[in-house]
Design a protein around this motif. Structure first.
Motif, PDB file in Angstrom:
ATOM      1  N   LYS A  70       0.844  -1.192   0.000  1.00  0.00           N
ATOM      2  CA  LYS A  70       0.000   0.000   0.000  1.00  0.00           C
ATOM      3  C   LYS A  70       0.881   1.244   0.000  1.00  0.00           C
ATOM      4  CE  LYS A  70      -2.931  -2.574   2.981  1.00  0.00           C
ATOM      5  NZ  LYS A  70      -3.181  -2.732   4.383  1.00  0.00           N
ATOM      6  N   GLU A  75      -3.254   5.976   1.297  1.00  0.00           N
ATOM      7  CA  GLU A  75      -3.992   5.517   2.483  1.00  0.00           C
ATOM      8  C   GLU A  75      -4.292   6.678   3.428  1.00  0.00           C
ATOM      9  OE1 GLU A  75      -5.347   2.476   2.823  1.00  0.00           O
ATOM     10  OE2 GLU A  75      -4.517   2.077   0.841  1.00  0.00           O
ATOM     11  N   GLU A  77      -4.757   9.809   2.545  1.00  0.00           N
ATOM     12  CA  GLU A  77      -5.824  10.585   1.916  1.00  0.00           C
ATOM     13  C   GLU A  77      -7.175   9.902   2.107  1.00  0.00           C
ATOM     14  OE1 GLU A  77      -7.883  13.495   0.440  1.00  0.00           O
ATOM     15  OE2 GLU A  77      -5.732  13.629   0.792  1.00  0.00           O
ATOM     16  N   ARG A  78      -7.208   8.597   1.992  1.00  0.00           N
ATOM     17  CA  ARG A  78      -8.457   7.862   2.225  1.00  0.00           C
ATOM     18  C   ARG A  78      -8.932   8.044   3.660  1.00  0.00           C
ATOM     19  NH1 ARG A  78      -6.852   2.238  -0.855  1.00  0.00           N
ATOM     20  NH2 ARG A  78      -7.095   3.062  -2.969  1.00  0.00           N
ATOM     21  N   ALA A  81     -10.434  11.458   4.056  1.00  0.00           N
ATOM     22  CA  ALA A  81     -11.765  11.499   3.453  1.00  0.00           C
ATOM     23  C   ALA A  81     -12.796  10.836   4.365  1.00  0.00           C
ATOM     24  CB  ALA A  81     -11.751  10.831   2.082  1.00  0.00           C
ATOM     25  N   ARG A  82     -12.438   9.693   4.945  1.00  0.00           N
ATOM     26  CA  ARG A  82     -13.351   9.025   5.888  1.00  0.00           C
ATOM     27  C   ARG A  82     -13.630   9.912   7.092  1.00  0.00           C
ATOM     28  NH1 ARG A  82     -10.023   4.653   4.723  1.00  0.00           N
ATOM     29  NH2 ARG A  82      -8.949   4.883   6.722  1.00  0.00           N
TER      30      ARG A  82
END
Length: 91
Positions: A70, A75, A77-78, A81-82
């Protein structure tokens, strides 16, 4: 209390000793219920952190996967966003 406990396996670049130590420290804090141990428990607390870090390092180094490593930035950035969805975007 456990914000620093993150997935450390299968990242490029691999998890650093600092990341493993931070996750181990948070784990021991969670188990003990103390963020800072008393002087009487300080040695046991530090020993536990070192032992958990050693076990985590051994685990991470001995695991194998066929999945692509990964990317840390993707990761992160994800996760942002979450968190924006969960807690609302900050101005």
């Amino acid at each position: 209390m456990c914000r620093n406990i993150k997935t450390l396996f299968n990242f490029e670049p691999p998890a650093t000793d600092s990341e493993i130590h931070d996750a181990s420290l948070q784990f021991v804090r969670k188990l003990s219920g103390f963020t800072i141990p008393s002087k009487a428990n300080e040695a046991a607390f530090e020993r536990a952190v070192a032992e958990v870090a050693a076990a985590a390092r051994t685990l991470i180094q001995s695991m194998t996967t066929h999945a692509e490593p990964k990317n840390r930035e993707i990761e992160a950035e994800r996760a942002r966003a979450r968190n924006a969805i969960r807690f609302g975007a900050k101005d």
